[in-house]
Design a protein around this motif. Structure first.
Motif, PDB file in Angstrom:
ATOM      1  N   SER A   8       0.833  -1.203   0.000  1.00 35.67           N
ATOM      2  CA  SER A   8       0.000   0.000   0.000  1.00 35.67           C
ATOM      3  C   SER A   8       0.866   1.249   0.000  1.00 35.67           C
ATOM      4  O   SER A   8       0.527   2.248  -0.634  1.00 35.67           O
ATOM      5  CB  SER A   8      -0.970   0.001   1.178  1.00 35.67           C
ATOM      6  N   GLU A   9       2.005   1.188   0.674  1.00 36.49           N
ATOM      7  CA  GLU A   9       2.938   2.322   0.659  1.00 36.49           C
ATOM      8  C   GLU A   9       3.471   2.555  -0.751  1.00 36.49           C
ATOM      9  O   GLU A   9       3.474   3.681  -1.250  1.00 36.49           O
ATOM     10  CB  GLU A   9       4.088   2.069   1.628  1.00 36.49           C
ATOM     11  N   LEU A  10       3.892   1.498  -1.409  1.00 41.12           N
ATOM     12  CA  LEU A  10       4.368   1.604  -2.785  1.00 41.12           C
ATOM     13  C   LEU A  10       3.265   2.154  -3.690  1.00 41.12           C
ATOM     14  O   LEU A  10       3.508   3.076  -4.482  1.00 41.12           O
ATOM     15  CB  LEU A  10       4.835   0.239  -3.290  1.00 41.12           C
ATOM     16  N   PHE A  11       2.063   1.624  -3.558  1.00 34.66           N
ATOM     17  CA  PHE A  11       0.931   2.052  -4.373  1.00 34.66           C
ATOM     18  C   PHE A  11       0.661   3.542  -4.177  1.00 34.66           C
ATOM     19  O   PHE A  11       0.507   4.288  -5.144  1.00 34.66           O
ATOM     20  CB  PHE A  11      -0.297   1.207  -4.016  1.00 34.66           C
ATOM     21  N   PHE A  12       0.642   3.995  -2.923  1.00 36.55           N
ATOM     22  CA  PHE A  12       0.399   5.404  -2.625  1.00 36.55           C
ATOM     23  C   PHE A  12       1.475   6.289  -3.246  1.00 36.55           C
ATOM     24  O   PHE A  12       1.167   7.289  -3.894  1.00 36.55           O
ATOM     25  CB  PHE A  12       0.329   5.632  -1.112  1.00 36.55           C
ATOM     26  N   TYR A  13       2.734   5.938  -3.068  1.00 29.96           N
ATOM     27  CA  TYR A  13       3.814   6.770  -3.603  1.00 29.96           C
ATOM     28  C   TYR A  13       3.816   6.799  -5.130  1.00 29.96           C
ATOM     29  O   TYR A  13       4.112   7.823  -5.739  1.00 29.96           O
ATOM     30  CB  TYR A  13       5.174   6.325  -3.061  1.00 29.96           C
ATOM     31  N   LEU A  14       3.460   5.694  -5.749  1.00 32.56           N
ATOM     32  CA  LEU A  14       3.366   5.679  -7.212  1.00 32.56           C
ATOM     33  C   LEU A  14       2.215   6.558  -7.696  1.00 32.56           C
ATOM     34  O   LEU A  14       2.352   7.277  -8.683  1.00 32.56           O
ATOM     35  CB  LEU A  14       3.195   4.246  -7.733  1.00 32.56           C
ATOM     36  N   ILE A  15       1.085   6.515  -6.992  1.00 32.50           N
ATOM     37  CA  ILE A  15      -0.043   7.380  -7.348  1.00 32.50           C
ATOM     38  C   ILE A  15       0.369   8.839  -7.226  1.00 32.50           C
ATOM     39  O   ILE A  15       0.073   9.659  -8.107  1.00 32.50           O
ATOM     40  CB  ILE A  15      -1.270   7.085  -6.461  1.00 32.50           C
ATOM     41  N   CYS A  16       1.053   9.178  -6.140  1.00 37.08           N
ATOM     42  CA  CYS A  16       1.498  10.563  -5.934  1.00 37.08           C
ATOM     43  C   CYS A  16       2.494  10.995  -6.999  1.00 37.08           C
ATOM     44  O   CYS A  16       2.520  12.158  -7.400  1.00 37.08           O
ATOM     45  CB  CYS A  16       2.142  10.724  -4.552  1.00 37.08           C
TER      46      CYS A  16
END
Length: 102
Positions: free
Chosen positions: A40-48
């Motif tokens: 979820s951390e990776l997903f969030f940072y990629l979205i940002c």
């Protein structure tokens, strides 16, 4: 960082591909609970990093389903950013924590 920058220059779709792989893994694969936080951390940072790619992938996902399921998917993804006081798409730790709670 230099290697990542070279990767972006050589392949402008790099973030899109990472985001797509991460989204597919999160949505369509079984994995242990120990991977939820890092994914979820990776997903969030990629979205940002590339909100346009995130929106494009969400539209691709929606295109696979009929209207009723589309509404449920839109609701679920909307809640990722609206619950817990709202999540801003900035690389601030507070936003990541809110996102992970959702």
């Amino acid at each position: 960082v230099y290697g990542l920058q070279k990767q972006f220059e050589a392949n402008p779709q790099f973030i899109y591909q990472l985001l797509k792989s991460t989204m597919q893994f999160l949505l369509f694969h079984d994995f242990g609970s120990d991977l939820i936080s890092p994914l979820s951390e990776l997903f969030f940072y990629l979205i940002c990093t590339d909100e346009n790619s995130y929106k494009a992938l969400l539209n691709e996902l929606l295109g696979r389903y009929e209207a009723q399921k589309q509404a449920r998917i839109i609701d679920a993804f909307t809640r990722l950013f609206q619950d817990n006081g709202g999540v801003s798409l900035s690389l601030h730790r507070d936003n990541l924590q809110k996102f992970e709670k959702n």
